[in-house]
Design a protein around this motif. Structure first.
Motif, PDB file in Angstrom:
ATOM      1  N   THR A  59       0.861  -1.171   0.000  1.00 47.02           N
ATOM      2  CA  THR A  59       0.000   0.000   0.000  1.00 47.02           C
ATOM      3  C   THR A  59       0.900   1.225   0.000  1.00 47.02           C
ATOM      4  N   ASP A  60       0.722   2.079  -1.004  1.00 50.97           N
ATOM      5  CA  ASP A  60       1.495   3.315  -1.123  1.00 50.97           C
ATOM      6  C   ASP A  60       0.556   4.508  -1.096  1.00 50.97           C
ATOM      7  N   ASP A  91      -1.199   3.011  10.847  1.00 51.97           N
ATOM      8  CA  ASP A  91       0.179   3.443  10.649  1.00 51.97           C
ATOM      9  C   ASP A  91       0.251   4.961  10.733  1.00 51.97           C
ATOM     10  N   THR A  92       1.331   5.464  11.320  1.00 51.79           N
ATOM     11  CA  THR A  92       1.637   6.884  11.268  1.00 51.79           C
ATOM     12  C   THR A  92       2.713   7.059  10.214  1.00 51.79           C
ATOM     13  N   LEU A  93       2.428   7.882   9.251  1.00 49.62           N
ATOM     14  CA  LEU A  93       3.337   8.102   8.130  1.00 49.62           C
ATOM     15  C   LEU A  93       3.921   9.504   8.256  1.00 49.62           C
ATOM     16  N   ASN A  94       5.233   9.578   8.449  1.00 49.09           N
ATOM     17  CA  ASN A  94       5.909  10.871   8.510  1.00 49.09           C
ATOM     18  C   ASN A  94       6.553  11.124   7.149  1.00 49.09           C
ATOM     19  N   ILE A 118       3.368   2.778   2.652  1.00 52.59           N
ATOM     20  CA  ILE A 118       2.661   2.717   3.936  1.00 52.59           C
ATOM     21  C   ILE A 118       2.928   1.373   4.595  1.00 52.59           C
ATOM     22  N   SER A 119       2.625   0.296   3.863  1.00 57.02           N
ATOM     23  CA  SER A 119       2.763  -1.028   4.471  1.00 57.02           C
ATOM     24  C   SER A 119       2.755  -2.101   3.397  1.00 57.02           C
ATOM     25  N   GLU A 120       3.042  -3.314   3.847  1.00 55.52           N
ATOM     26  CA  GLU A 120       2.888  -4.513   3.036  1.00 55.52           C
ATOM     27  C   GLU A 120       2.096  -5.501   3.873  1.00 55.52           C
ATOM     28  N   MET A 121       1.168  -6.200   3.227  1.00 56.18           N
ATOM     29  CA  MET A 121       0.346  -7.162   3.977  1.00 56.18           C
ATOM     30  C   MET A 121      -0.094  -8.308   3.088  1.00 56.18           C
ATOM     31  N   ALA A 122      -0.382  -9.423   3.737  1.00 55.85           N
ATOM     32  CA  ALA A 122      -0.908 -10.600   3.038  1.00 55.85           C
ATOM     33  C   ALA A 122      -2.425 -10.465   2.945  1.00 55.85           C
ATOM     34  N   LEU A 123      -2.945 -10.690   1.761  1.00 60.43           N
ATOM     35  CA  LEU A 123      -4.391 -10.675   1.547  1.00 60.43           C
ATOM     36  C   LEU A 123      -4.804 -11.983   0.892  1.00 60.43           C
ATOM     37  N   LYS A 124      -6.019 -12.416   1.193  1.00 61.88           N
ATOM     38  CA  LYS A 124      -6.581 -13.605   0.565  1.00 61.88           C
ATOM     39  C   LYS A 124      -7.462 -13.171  -0.605  1.00 61.88           C
ATOM     40  N   ALA A 125      -7.666 -14.054  -1.544  1.00 62.58           N
ATOM     41  CA  ALA A 125      -8.589 -13.770  -2.640  1.00 62.58           C
ATOM     42  C   ALA A 125      -9.952 -13.441  -2.045  1.00 62.58           C
ATOM     43  N   GLY A 126     -10.543 -12.353  -2.497  1.00 60.54           N
ATOM     44  CA  GLY A 126     -11.840 -11.922  -1.972  1.00 60.54           C
ATOM     45  C   GLY A 126     -11.754 -10.883  -0.869  1.00 60.54           C
ATOM     46  N   ILE A 152      -2.501   0.330  -4.528  1.00 63.14           N
ATOM     47  CA  ILE A 152      -2.307  -1.028  -4.034  1.00 63.14           C
ATOM     48  C   ILE A 152      -1.706  -1.855  -5.176  1.00 63.14           C
ATOM     49  N   SER A 153      -0.606  -2.566  -4.888  1.00 70.35           N
ATOM     50  CA  SER A 153       0.031  -3.410  -5.898  1.00 70.35           C
ATOM     51  C   SER A 153       0.312  -4.780  -5.306  1.00 70.35           C
TER      52      SER A 153
END
Length: 156
Positions: A59-60, A91-94, A118-126, A152-153
């Motif tokens: 997430t950017d 998240d706090t983004l400076n 911002i972050s990276e995370m695991a997501l499931k389909a759906g 989102i990429s």
């Protein structure tokens, strides 16, 4: 007939390049803020539709400001809620906008574009995301920010 085949081949090749330029981006949207001032109570909301593939996603945040922005940085609170599970990441983004030597870090002339991870995370389909962004500056109103965006990429 041969000329028609070449033309068809060139159009197909061009279409391939246009489609391949999007990469693994699954969402890219900007919300406008009043250039006269973004109030602390004004939360920007982004609803990311369901992802089709399980994987790790980044997430950017994209930021567009004009040259009259009065600060060297911007502090943002980004809250991401994943559905259907309802888990929330805050998240706090400076965002450093100017380097130590006074050089603007953004791209552009007069108006500047920035990108921050911002972050990276695991997501499931759906899975889908609801993202809220608000500023966390001492001032109640921050001028000269024109747009805030979320991208989102899929990483892998």
């Amino acid at each position: 007939m041969m000329r028609l085949n070449r033309l068809h081949y060139l159009y197909t090749l061009l279409a391939f390049f246009v489609v391949s330029c999007t990469g693994n981006k699954v969402y890219d949207h900007y919300n406008h803020t009043p250039v006269t001032g973004w109030e602390k109570v004004d939360t920007l909301k982004f609803d990311v539709p369901k992802v089709s593939k399980m994987g790790h996603y980044s997430t950017d945040l994209g930021l567009r400001i004009n040259s009259h922005y009065p600060f060297i940085s911007l502090s943002l609170i980004v809250e991401q809620t994943v559905f259907p599970g309802g888990r929330t990441h805050v998240d706090t983004l400076n965002c450093g906008l100017v380097s130590d030597n006074g050089k603007i870090k953004g791209q552009g002339i007069g108006s500047y574009q920035y990108h921050f991870r911002i972050s990276e995370m695991a997501l499931k389909a759906g899975d889908s995301l609801h993202i809220c962004v608000r500023h966390d500056m001492k001032c109640e109103m921050i001028p000269c920010i024109s747009d805030v965006g979320i991208e989102i990429s899929r990483l892998y």
